[in-house]
Design an enzyme around this catalytic site. Structure first.
Site, short mmCIF file in Angstrom:
data_model
loop_
_atom_site.label_atom_id
_atom_site.label_comp_id
_atom_site.label_asym_id
_atom_site.label_seq_id
_atom_site.Cartn_x
_atom_site.Cartn_y
_atom_site.Cartn_z
CG ASP A 326 68.36 16.01 -2.89
OD1 ASP A 326 67.18 15.75 -2.57
OD2 ASP A 326 68.75 16.03 -4.07
CD GLU A 526 65.48 12.13 -7.79
OE1 GLU A 526 66.50 11.76 -7.20
OE2 GLU A 526 64.44 12.46 -7.20
C1 BGC Z 1 65.78 15.21 -5.44
C2 BGC Z 1 65.46 16.66 -5.23
C3 BGC Z 1 64.09 16.79 -4.64
C4 BGC Z 1 63.99 15.97 -3.39
C5 BGC Z 1 62.62 16.01 -2.75
C6 BGC Z 1 65.53 14.39 -4.23
O1 BGC Z 1 65.70 13.06 -4.51
O2 BGC Z 1 67.14 15.09 -5.81
O3 BGC Z 1 65.57 17.36 -6.44
O4 BGC Z 1 63.82 18.13 -4.39
O5 BGC Z 1 64.28 14.64 -3.68
O6 BGC Z 1 61.70 15.33 -3.49
C1 BGC Z 2 60.82 10.41 -3.52
C2 BGC Z 2 61.46 11.53 -4.27
C3 BGC Z 2 62.91 11.51 -4.01
C4 BGC Z 2 63.50 10.14 -4.31
C5 BGC Z 2 64.93 10.09 -3.93
C6 BGC Z 2 61.47 9.10 -3.88
O1 BGC Z 2 60.90 8.07 -3.16
O2 BGC Z 2 59.48 10.37 -3.81
O3 BGC Z 2 60.93 12.76 -3.89
O4 BGC Z 2 63.48 12.46 -4.82
O5 BGC Z 2 62.83 9.13 -3.62
O6 BGC Z 2 65.62 9.05 -4.49
#
Ligand code: BGC
Ligand code: BGC
Length: 838
Positions: A326, A526
């Site tokens: 991730d 998130e």
């Molecule tokens: C998320 C994932 C996601 C990835 C890419 C991460 O922060 O936990 O679910 O697929 O970012 O965007």
């Molecule tokens: C991204 C997400 C990712 C996240 C992780 C963002 O900047 O756009 O895809 O999941 O950071 O914390």
């Protein structure tokens, strides 16, 4: 400073279950999660390895340089990598994170996605430098439809789909999503999320289908089959399908306090029987990638967990694809940073999701192979897995993305056939919780007032992971193919001889027959969605409902939310209450159910039934079917049909917070949690720190939100003189935590120490405190990445703190020079070896 913190609270609060602890937390064993793979059921891979393909992989491997191999292990974000770099570093994959899009424009047109896919593909297959030219693959978060792309069909978020209890619907959604991804030339989606959210404070609860593992397991299969095509049929990974990625392996929905990226302090059998339930069936359905999770299991981060990633995922579950990390998740493994992490690869991660760190981790990985820290065998194994998936997906033969079948058929994005699937999903996801006097379905010739800030707001009904990461700032015009809830109501009512009048604030000139009020949570994604309780806050909608009620106008609430929330006042003020979750772009599906036929019969009945238990109080965050003391307001499986008696007795309007919020959570996301508040104190006096901002009396310590890396869910404290930061609250008994050998766990980052002497302590007012000196440790960590440190409670006790009465669960005493960024502080189980020094 003699007095570390004024004891402003003198009340002793002893919660029934023992102050300061999570229900059940005390009994959990802080053993860094020893797991025995033999306890996990063994299944064989469904995909027989093809001898020809294996030969081809071996042949490629033999021709690849070490640099080319290491390049395959990297996935870079399109915002920080150019096609030239993809060629020069032979990168295995790219992704667009939630914030990234072609040209940096999240609302760009779909042709730009396809054009960029062509550019990356061309660069990756360029062999003019003598390389083997392995085609790059592009992954995206098509998590509720192809949700980053303008005009795509947006399905209800997973929580709503769970309510439908219809696995075959998931197949259809997967199929449509895959085709729309194909239109833009991408190869891979980071879906489905098969988390089983068990604490609804978690900001990703809406990405979970259900709190029930059986439902999630059934859905995982059909979603993977929809996305990839069913194994053993011609559709498997054909030109209409994309690679799937069940995520996040494993325990993401199990974290203490529902904290995103937190620790799953659960037993091995809970991990296996509840949280891992989606993986074996998804793997049998042929899932080609699995994403490792940010969370830890009893202190050990999944990204560094060989037992889980290799012995269990591969060894027991028969996973034959590749493990993707991730977003910089490897950086959280002990001893790693975003830019170096041999431990992760050695544990079984095959590809680093290294959005902005790919060039550095490429270099450090290369060096680690050269030094022998990572074996060549491990590299070959990971590369083979990646190549095998690419071959199965046909990318070696598929050619330029824009020349593949369906690519560039932009009319398929939001096509009427696709919209119909989404609209059907919306209808099936709605859960009716109250319907007094059979108010619903409405007659189509009624005059209806449509109110609330969600009524005509597609961005709000679509939630997070929509066009951008948080799903914020989206206007109706950004959904060229979508319909708002109001659009659908207007169409249905006008067709039946009625009217729909939009009035966001609920005011009217002519009294309507009935009002529909659409309100609820605003979009988040998130950790931004982590909450201190399951109370519906800020509670908009209530005022409109109460006004309508006072005027004798019957009101239907359409509640938009990413989780079940305590909303008793809103339910009381409504004659009918519909939980609509986050329905996506097809708002019309709501009118299909709410508005009936002219003869009073329904057009569609309510089919949704709760796949999450509905809380009785704001403190009922961890409420799951099968609990010993299960006492929901609405139980798992509840949901009315039109035939049912929809009366609900008046509900209590006391939310039951914040005392029930665990006292062991001290700081969450840089803010004090629950009963706790923060003070900044120096010789000149003290001030409260609010919203992570403020300063002590003469400014010897100043606190700002975020800090150097602008991470807003943290606070940064800068000392220019002797000063103390103290978390303070009612005197609380921590003896049970102390006996349970728990620790104060801190997430922090040291930006500077200077000459400061730094002490961390607990206290109960003047002269009653215990401190440990952490200066040495902070000096070692100075300038480094985020740290997770533990100080066992016994250390504070040994230093003189009385654990029966703690009113300052965290005190940081320091002098000029210290700059410390803080994320969270919590009483938790600690890894076996924690000393007193952090
Ligand atoms: C998320 C994932 C996601 C990835 C890419 C991460 O922060 O936990 O679910 O697929 O970012 O965007
Ligand atoms: C991204 C997400 C990712 C996240 C992780 C963002 O900047 O756009 O895809 O999941 O950071 O914390």
């Amino acid at each position: 400073m003699k007095n570390p913190a004024p004891s402003l609270f003198t009340v002793t609060v002893l919660a029934a279950c023992g102050a300061g602890q999570e229900p059940g937390e005390n009994s959990r064993i802080p053993d860094q999660g020893s797991i025995n793979p033999d306890n996990w059921p063994k299944q064989e891979s469904v995909l027989v390895r093809d001898a020809e393909m294996e030969k081809r992989i071996a042949d490629l491997l033999a021709r690849m340089t070490l640099e080319e191999k290491v390049g395959q292990l990297m996935q870079a974000d399109i915002s920080t990598v150019t096609p030239d770099q993809v060629r020069d570093f032979n990168l295995g994959a790219v992704l667009n994170g939630g914030g990234s899009a072609p040209g940096g424009d999240n609302r760009t047109t779909p042709d730009k996605w396809l054009a960029l896919a062509d550019e990356f593909w061309r660069a990756s297959t360029d062999t003019s430098d003598g390389g083997v030219g392995i085609p790059v693959i592009w992954g995206t978060d098509a998590v509720h439809g192809h949700s980053n792309v303008l005009g795509a069909t947006l399905f209800p978020h997973n929580i709503g789909l769970g309510m439908a209890n219809d696995p075959d619907l998931l197949y259809e959604i997967g199929r449509v999503t895959a085709l729309e991804v194909r239109v833009t030339g991408l190869d891979w989606t980071f879906a489905p999320t098969v988390a089983i959210a068990r604490n609804d404070r978690w900001g990703r609860t809406y990405e979970s289908y259900s709190e029930d593992p059986n439902l999630v397991a059934a859905y995982a299969v059909r979603m993977v089959e929809g996305l990839q095509g069913a194994v053993g049929t011609d559709e498997f990974l054909d030109a209409t399908r994309v690679l799937a990625s069940p995520k996040h392996f494993v325990g993401d929905g199990a974290t203490t306090n529902g904290r995103d990226q937190g620790d799953a302090a659960i037993t091995e059998s809970e991990l296996r029987d509840i949280h891992a339930a989606g993986y074996p069936p998804a793997i049998l359905a042929g899932a080609q990638t699995v994403m490792a999770s940010y969370n830890s299991f009893r202190g050990r981060k999944m990204h560094g967990d060989k037992t889980m990633l290799t012995d269990i995922l591969v060894g027991r579950m028969g996973f034959d694809g590749f493990v993707i990390g991730d977003w910089n998740g490897h950086g959280q493994v002990d001893g790693c940073s975003n830019t170096t992490c041999p431990a992760s690869l050695n544990a079984g991660l095959d590809m680093f999701m290294a959005p902005d760190s790919w060039d550095k981790i490429y270099a450090s990985t290369l060096a680690a192979v050269q030094s022998g820290e990572i074996s060549m065998a491990r590299v070959d194994e990971a590369v083979s897995r990646i190549l095998r998936v690419k071959m199965r997906a046909g990318v070696f033969e598929a050619g330029l993305p824009s020349l593949r079948p369906y690519a560039g058929e932009f009319d398929l994005l939001g096509s009427s056939e696709h919209k119909a699937v989404a609209r059907d999903a919306v209808r099936k996801s709605l859960v009716l919780l109250k319907n007094e006097d059979g108010l619903l379905p409405l007659l189509p010739d009624m005059n209806v007032l449509v109110a609330g800030d969600g009524a005509h707001n597609i961005g709000k009904q679509a939630g997070g992971w929509t066009l951008n990461w948080q799903g914020t700032g989206n206007l109706n015009e950004h959904f060229p193919n979508g319909t708002s809830i109001f659009d659908g109501l207007k169409e249905a009512l006008e067709a039946g001889g009625g009217t729909a009048v939009l009035s966001e604030d609920g005011s009217y000139t002519e009294a309507p027959d009935v009002a529909i009020v659409v309100f609820g949570e605003d979009p988040y994604a998130e950790f931004e969605g982590d909450r201190p309780s399951v109370e519906y806050a800020p509670g908009d909608g209530l005022e409109i409902l109460q006004r309508l009620k006072a005027s004798g106008i019957p009101a239907v609430s359409v509640f938009l939310s990413g989780r079940p929330l305590w909303a008793n006042p809103e339910i009381n003020a409504s004659q009918a209450f519909v939980a609509a979750w986050l329905p996506g772009s097809e708002g019309s599906g709501i009118a299909d159910v709410l508005v009936g036929n002219a003869d009073g019969s329904p057009r569609f009945d309510f089919r949704g039934r709760l796949s999450f238990s509905w809380p009785n109080t704001a403190a009922d965050a961890e409420l799951n079917v099968g609990d010993d003391d299960y006492n929901p307001l609405f139980a798992f499986g509840d949901g009315l049909g039109f035939e049912d008696d929809g009366a609900v007795a008046m509900l209590p309007e006391e939310p039951g917070r914040p005392d029930e919020i665990p006292k062991g959570l001290i700081l969450a996301n840089g803010d004090p949690a629950g009963i706790w508040r923060i003070l900044a104190i120096d010789a000149a006096g003290f001030n409260w720190i609010a919203n992570s901002r403020g300063a002590s009396g003469n400014g010897s310590v100043r606190v700002v939100q975020g800090g150097r890396n602008k991470q807003t869910d943290t606070m940064t404290a800068t000392w220019t003189g002797d000063a103390t930061i103290a978390v303070t609250g009612p005197a609380t008994d921590f003896t049970r935590q102390d006996n349970g050998d728990m620790a104060l766990r801190l997430e922090y980052r040291v930006h500077s120490v200077g000459d400061a002497v730094v002490q961390i302590g607990m206290g109960s007012g003047p002269d009653k405190s215990g401190f440990v000196d952490v200066t040495k440790r902070l000096v070692e960590q100075n300038g480094g990445d985020w740290q997770t440190g533990y100080i066992p409670l016994s250390c504070f006790e040994d230093a003189g703190q009385d654990m029966t009465s703690v009113s300052n669960p965290l005190i940081i005493k320091a002098g000029a020079g210290l700059v410390l960024q803080l994320g969270s502080a919590e009483l938790l189980a600690h890894p076996g070896d924690a000393g007193c020094a952090l």
